[in-house]
Motif scaffolding. Structure first.
Motif, PDB file in Angstrom:
ATOM      1  N   PHE A 274      -3.783   1.354  -2.410  1.00 44.98           N
ATOM      2  CA  PHE A 274      -3.772  -0.510  -2.480  1.00 44.98           C
ATOM      3  C   PHE A 274      -3.062  -0.266  -3.796  1.00 44.98           C
ATOM      4  CE2 PHE A 274      -4.100  -5.116  -3.496  1.00 44.98           C
ATOM      5  CZ  PHE A 274      -3.905  -4.828  -5.059  1.00 44.98           C
TER       6      PHE A 274
ATOM      7  N   PRO B  22       5.990  -1.357   9.577  1.00 46.42           N
ATOM      8  CA  PRO B  22       5.982   0.407   9.887  1.00 46.42           C
ATOM      9  C   PRO B  22       5.742   1.532   8.980  1.00 46.42           C
ATOM     10  CG  PRO B  22       7.975  -1.022  10.558  1.00 46.42           C
ATOM     11  CD  PRO B  22       7.399  -1.833   9.627  1.00 46.42           C
TER      12      PRO B  22
ATOM     13  N   ALA C 149       4.850   6.375  13.490  1.00 47.10           N
ATOM     14  CA  ALA C 149       5.649   5.741  12.558  1.00 47.10           C
ATOM     15  C   ALA C 149       5.326   3.813  12.770  1.00 47.10           C
ATOM     16  CB  ALA C 149       7.229   6.293  13.148  1.00 47.10           C
ATOM     17  N   GLU C 150       4.810   4.086  12.829  1.00 46.95           N
ATOM     18  CA  GLU C 150       4.246   2.752  13.179  1.00 46.95           C
ATOM     19  C   GLU C 150       3.222   2.405  11.765  1.00 46.95           C
ATOM     20  OE1 GLU C 150       4.491   2.032  17.533  1.00 46.95           O
ATOM     21  OE2 GLU C 150       2.680   1.367  16.972  1.00 46.95           O
ATOM     22  N   GLY C 151       2.796   0.539  11.615  1.00 47.71           N
ATOM     23  CA  GLY C 151       1.647   0.435  10.564  1.00 47.71           C
ATOM     24  C   GLY C 151       0.443   0.196  11.787  1.00 47.71           C
ATOM     25  N   PRO C 152      -0.817   0.364  10.174  1.00 45.11           N
ATOM     26  CA  PRO C 152      -1.573  -0.118  11.063  1.00 45.11           C
ATOM     27  C   PRO C 152      -2.187  -1.397  11.686  1.00 45.11           C
ATOM     28  CG  PRO C 152      -1.761   1.437   8.863  1.00 45.11           C
ATOM     29  CD  PRO C 152      -0.438   0.947   9.473  1.00 45.11           C
TER      30      PRO C 152
ATOM     31  N   GLN D 251       0.624   5.592   1.175  1.00 49.43           N
ATOM     32  CA  GLN D 251       0.157   5.944   1.941  1.00 49.43           C
ATOM     33  C   GLN D 251       0.890   7.576   1.782  1.00 49.43           C
ATOM     34  OE1 GLN D 251      -0.322   6.027   6.634  1.00 49.43           O
ATOM     35  NE2 GLN D 251      -1.876   6.996   6.072  1.00 49.43           N
TER      36      GLN D 251
ATOM     37  N   GLY E  42      -1.811  12.794   4.417  1.00 46.62           N
ATOM     38  CA  GLY E  42      -3.368  13.270   5.250  1.00 46.62           C
ATOM     39  C   GLY E  42      -4.386  12.185   4.261  1.00 46.62           C
ATOM     40  N   GLN E  43      -4.261  11.337   3.673  1.00 47.13           N
ATOM     41  CA  GLN E  43      -4.741  10.201   3.456  1.00 47.13           C
ATOM     42  C   GLN E  43      -4.421   9.185   3.912  1.00 47.13           C
ATOM     43  OE1 GLN E  43      -6.097  10.939   0.286  1.00 47.13           O
ATOM     44  NE2 GLN E  43      -5.452  13.338   0.820  1.00 47.13           N
ATOM     45  N   GLY E  44      -5.341   8.083   3.776  1.00 47.22           N
ATOM     46  CA  GLY E  44      -5.190   6.176   4.208  1.00 47.22           C
ATOM     47  C   GLY E  44      -4.563   5.089   2.889  1.00 47.22           C
ATOM     48  N   PRO E  45      -4.238   4.256   3.576  1.00 43.39           N
ATOM     49  CA  PRO E  45      -3.254   3.959   2.714  1.00 43.39           C
ATOM     50  C   PRO E  45      -3.958   3.515   1.451  1.00 43.39           C
ATOM     51  CG  PRO E  45      -3.736   3.112   5.223  1.00 43.39           C
ATOM     52  CD  PRO E  45      -4.121   3.911   4.687  1.00 43.39           C
TER      53      PRO E  45
ATOM     54  N   LEU F 203       3.792   1.714   2.709  1.00 44.26           N
ATOM     55  CA  LEU F 203       3.239   0.006   3.590  1.00 44.26           C
ATOM     56  C   LEU F 203       3.364  -1.718   3.020  1.00 44.26           C
ATOM     57  CD1 LEU F 203       0.994   2.479   5.533  1.00 44.26           C
ATOM     58  CD2 LEU F 203       2.756   1.848   6.678  1.00 44.26           C
TER      59      LEU F 203
ATOM     60  N   PHE G 137      -8.427   4.452  10.911  1.00 46.22           N
ATOM     61  CA  PHE G 137      -8.722   4.043   9.750  1.00 46.22           C
ATOM     62  C   PHE G 137     -10.029   3.215   9.712  1.00 46.22           C
ATOM     63  CE2 PHE G 137      -4.784   7.029   7.920  1.00 46.22           C
ATOM     64  CZ  PHE G 137      -4.650   6.179   8.629  1.00 46.22           C
TER      65      PHE G 137
ATOM     66  N   PHE H 132       0.656  -5.483   8.901  1.00 46.24           N
ATOM     67  CA  PHE H 132       1.025  -4.448   8.726  1.00 46.24           C
ATOM     68  C   PHE H 132       2.403  -3.809   8.903  1.00 46.24           C
ATOM     69  CE2 PHE H 132      -1.445  -1.768   5.480  1.00 46.24           C
ATOM     70  CZ  PHE H 132      -2.998  -2.682   5.909  1.00 46.24           C
TER      71      PHE H 132
ATOM     72  N   TYR I 244       0.946  -1.390   0.367  1.00 48.79           N
ATOM     73  CA  TYR I 244      -0.021  -0.257  -0.162  1.00 48.79           C
ATOM     74  C   TYR I 244       0.595   1.084  -0.173  1.00 48.79           C
ATOM     75  CZ  TYR I 244      -3.874  -2.538   2.112  1.00 48.79           C
ATOM     76  OH  TYR I 244      -5.007  -4.078   1.503  1.00 48.79           O
TER      77      TYR I 244
ATOM     78  N   PHE J  59      -9.143   1.701   2.149  1.00 49.62           N
ATOM     79  CA  PHE J  59      -9.282   2.916   3.234  1.00 49.62           C
ATOM     80  C   PHE J  59      -9.972   4.119   3.014  1.00 49.62           C
ATOM     81  CE2 PHE J  59      -6.535   0.482   6.352  1.00 49.62           C
ATOM     82  CZ  PHE J  59      -5.831  -0.778   5.771  1.00 49.62           C
ATOM     83  N   GLY J  60     -10.033   4.960   4.618  1.00 47.88           N
ATOM     84  CA  GLY J  60     -10.649   6.050   4.241  1.00 47.88           C
ATOM     85  C   GLY J  60      -9.366   7.197   4.929  1.00 47.88           C
ATOM     86  N   LYS J  61      -9.755   8.428   5.141  1.00 46.97           N
ATOM     87  CA  LYS J  61      -8.552   9.089   5.222  1.00 46.97           C
ATOM     88  C   LYS J  61      -8.328   9.071   6.507  1.00 46.97           C
ATOM     89  CE  LYS J  61      -9.088  12.718   1.370  1.00 46.97           C
ATOM     90  NZ  LYS J  61      -9.591  13.690   1.038  1.00 46.97           N
TER      91      LYS J  61
END
Lengths: 113, 113
Positions: free
Chosen positions: A45, A106, B41-44, A37, A40-43, A91, B89, A104, A35, B103-105
């Protein structure tokens, strides 16, 4: 056990250069996802591997982006002729099978100057 | 065209009170919904999910509600704790979900002391 790991954690490069981002999934996970990111956005695909093959690469933005997973474990995302718009956190996620929870890493923060 | 929308970029809630995060979706083919939590600094990390055949799923302090007719879901956290401060998210996937998650933002939740 060990989670998903990604290297490097940060990568700064110049416009036009080639970069490789590595993902080491959780041992035994057959499904692997990339993914991107942006701020200001989500991940979003990019690509999904089931084993060694790319089952869905519909999210790759253009042919400068390519990913491989030759032995069904570690995956490398390759970006040619980088552009400033490629700057984002990349990601990686893995799951036991395609329908299971994705875990996920980091992320790798890529900055293209 | 955003298929998963989180219209509140941020939310502040007093410690001990209820946090309610909202999410709307446009694709009626979505049948599986997830919430991920992300620290800097971490993944979801996966938090909780719900299938479209249910309207509620509860896990400890976290409850997700789904209203299919309104194409709306919400995450309730009660009581809110300082460690809940993070970006949340909302995400969704369609049948044959061995594929991409949309994903959403994200909504940044601040838990106030």
């Amino acid at each position: 056990g060990a989670g998903v790991s990604q290297t490097p954690s940060n990568k700064v490069t110049e416009k036009g250069k080639y970069v490789e981002l590595r993902c080491d999934p959780i041992s035994g996970h057959t499904a692997l996802y990339w993914y991107r990111q942006s701020l200001g956005q989500g991940p979003e695909f990019l690509i999904y591997f089931q084993g060694t093959g790319a089952a869905d690469d519909s999210g790759l933005p253009n042919d400068r982006f390519f990913a491989v997973r030759p032995e069904g474990s570690v995956s490398t995302l390759k970006i040619q002729r980088t552009e400033r718009g490629d700057s984002a956190v990349y990601l990686c996620a893995s799951s036991i099978g395609g329908t299971d929870t994705q875990y996920f890493g980091p992320g790798t923060r890529l900055t293209v100057l | 065209d955003q298929q998963v929308k989180q219209n509140s970029p941020s939310l502040s809630v007093q410690e001990g009170r209820i946090s309610i995060l909202n999410c709307d979706y446009t694709n009626s083919m979505f049948d599986y919904f997830l919430w991920y939590k992300k620290y800097p600094a971490e993944g979801p990390t996966f938090l909780i999910s719900i299938s479209s055949i249910k309207d509620k799923n509860e896990d400890g302090r976290f409850t997700v509600f789904l209203n299919k007719s309104a194409k709306h879901l919400s995450l309730h956290i009660v009581p809110s704790q300082p460690g809940d401060s993070a970006v949340y998210f909302c995400a969704a996937s369609a049948p044959n979900r061995d594929d991409k998650i949309i994903f959403g933002k994200g909504t940044r939740l601040h838990i106030l002391p």
